[in-house]
Design a protein around this motif. Structure first.
Motif, PDB file in Angstrom:
ATOM      1  N   LEU A 201       0.739  -1.186   0.023  1.00 52.05           N
ATOM      2  CA  LEU A 201      -0.128  -0.037  -0.054  1.00 52.05           C
ATOM      3  C   LEU A 201       0.881   1.337  -0.017  1.00 52.05           C
ATOM      4  N   CYS A 204       1.797   1.535  -3.918  1.00 54.89           N
ATOM      5  CA  CYS A 204       1.154   1.486  -4.953  1.00 54.89           C
ATOM      6  C   CYS A 204       0.235   2.946  -5.085  1.00 54.89           C
ATOM      7  N   ALA A 207      -4.730  -0.691  -6.247  1.00 53.77           N
ATOM      8  CA  ALA A 207      -4.431  -2.038  -5.544  1.00 53.77           C
ATOM      9  C   ALA A 207      -5.647  -3.178  -5.949  1.00 53.77           C
ATOM     10  N   ARG A 221      -5.519   4.059  -4.966  1.00 53.95           N
ATOM     11  CA  ARG A 221      -4.938   4.630  -3.623  1.00 53.95           C
ATOM     12  C   ARG A 221      -5.618   5.487  -2.992  1.00 53.95           C
ATOM     13  N   ILE A 224      -8.455   4.231  -0.729  1.00 57.22           N
ATOM     14  CA  ILE A 224      -8.319   3.017   0.225  1.00 57.22           C
ATOM     15  C   ILE A 224      -8.111   3.799   1.715  1.00 57.22           C
ATOM     16  N   ASP A 226      -6.623   2.409   4.958  1.00 54.71           N
ATOM     17  CA  ASP A 226      -5.550   1.317   5.068  1.00 54.71           C
ATOM     18  C   ASP A 226      -6.245   0.439   6.197  1.00 54.71           C
ATOM     19  N   PHE A 229      -9.127  -1.314   4.378  1.00 55.25           N
ATOM     20  CA  PHE A 229      -8.541  -2.292   3.320  1.00 55.25           C
ATOM     21  C   PHE A 229      -7.923  -3.621   4.137  1.00 55.25           C
TER      22      PHE A 229
END
Length: 242
Positions: A201, A204, A207, A221, A224, A226, A229
């Motif tokens: 992550l 990127c 993803a 990204r 997302i 984290d 995700f």
């Protein structure tokens, strides 16, 4: 990027690969724009390496289509190989040749002009110039991986495929690799398989999560969160995340 690239560096449509009765890839579709960095996650057996093998012309698809740099991975395989690079846990080097002999061999294969200068430049970049005359069989795992990075970058590929590139690297080799990636980030499109969610992550722009040969999540990204995700990854693949 090269002069002849399309807006999409990678285009995959209903890509399927069957081994016997097992579908390693099951009607996968996605696009990746030029200059992007795609991190692919998923459990063992999800189809990650099979996908990269198809995109790098090492494995033919059973059905569906895939193009890289605008070239079909089957019909344009020969030309495509000159436009891509692959870094995997297999260093793809000759143990009985020296570091410089390995790179000179691949430079000759790619028809690189001013090969001697390019080889020296890359050996310095991966901090192996002092070992350039040593046989590769004497190299540590980290040194092998660093030399394989130099090999993959020799011909300045448009798309660079990374299959678990951090596997087995010591912290120093990881730092060198991270530094190299940051230096060349703007010049290539990247497709990386990773078991390390945080590292994948971190690097990127896009993803993708594979499970049982299918794309179960695909996000940019910026989309997302984290923690969310990671939670979705755990629920999708049914395993813990380190």
């Amino acid at each position: 990027m090269g002069d002849n690239h399309t807006d999409s560096a990678v285009e995959v449509r209903d890509l399927t690969r069957v081994f016997g009765v097992r579908k390693a890839l099951d009607k996968i579709s996605f696009d990746l724009p030029s200059g992007a960095f795609l991190s692919i996650f998923g459990p063992n057996g999800a189809g990650k390496t099979t996908l990269v093998n198809v995109l790098t012309t090492l494995t033919a698809p059973s059905s569906g289509t895939a193009t890289v740099c605008g070239l079909d991975v089957v019909e344009g395989a020969v030309e495509l190989r000159s436009r891509i690079g692959l870094i995997s846990h297999n260093p793809l080097l000759y143990p009985d040749l020296s570091a410089v002999e390995n790179l000179e061999f691949f430079a000759d294969m790619y028809g690189i002009e001013e090969a001697e200068q390019r080889v020296r430049e890359l050996l310095c970049a991966v901090e192996l110039d002092h070992r350039r005359l040593d046989l590769v069989r004497t190299f540590s795992r980290g040194m092998l991986q660093r030399l394989s990075i130099a090999r993959a970058l020799l011909h300045k590929p448009d798309v660079l495929f990374l299959d678990e590139p951090y596997s087995g690297l010591d912290p120093h080799a990881m730092d060198i690799f991270d530094s190299l990636i940051s230096q060349i980030r703007e010049d290539h499109t990247f497709v990386m398989i990773s078991h390390d969610l945080a590292k994948g992550l971190e690097l990127c722009s896009h993803a993708l999560i594979l499970a049982k040969g299918r794309v179960v999540l695909s996000e940019t990204r910026s989309e997302i969160d984290d923690a969310e995700f990671a939670a979705r990854y755990r629920s999708i693949v049914g395993i813990g995340v380190a």
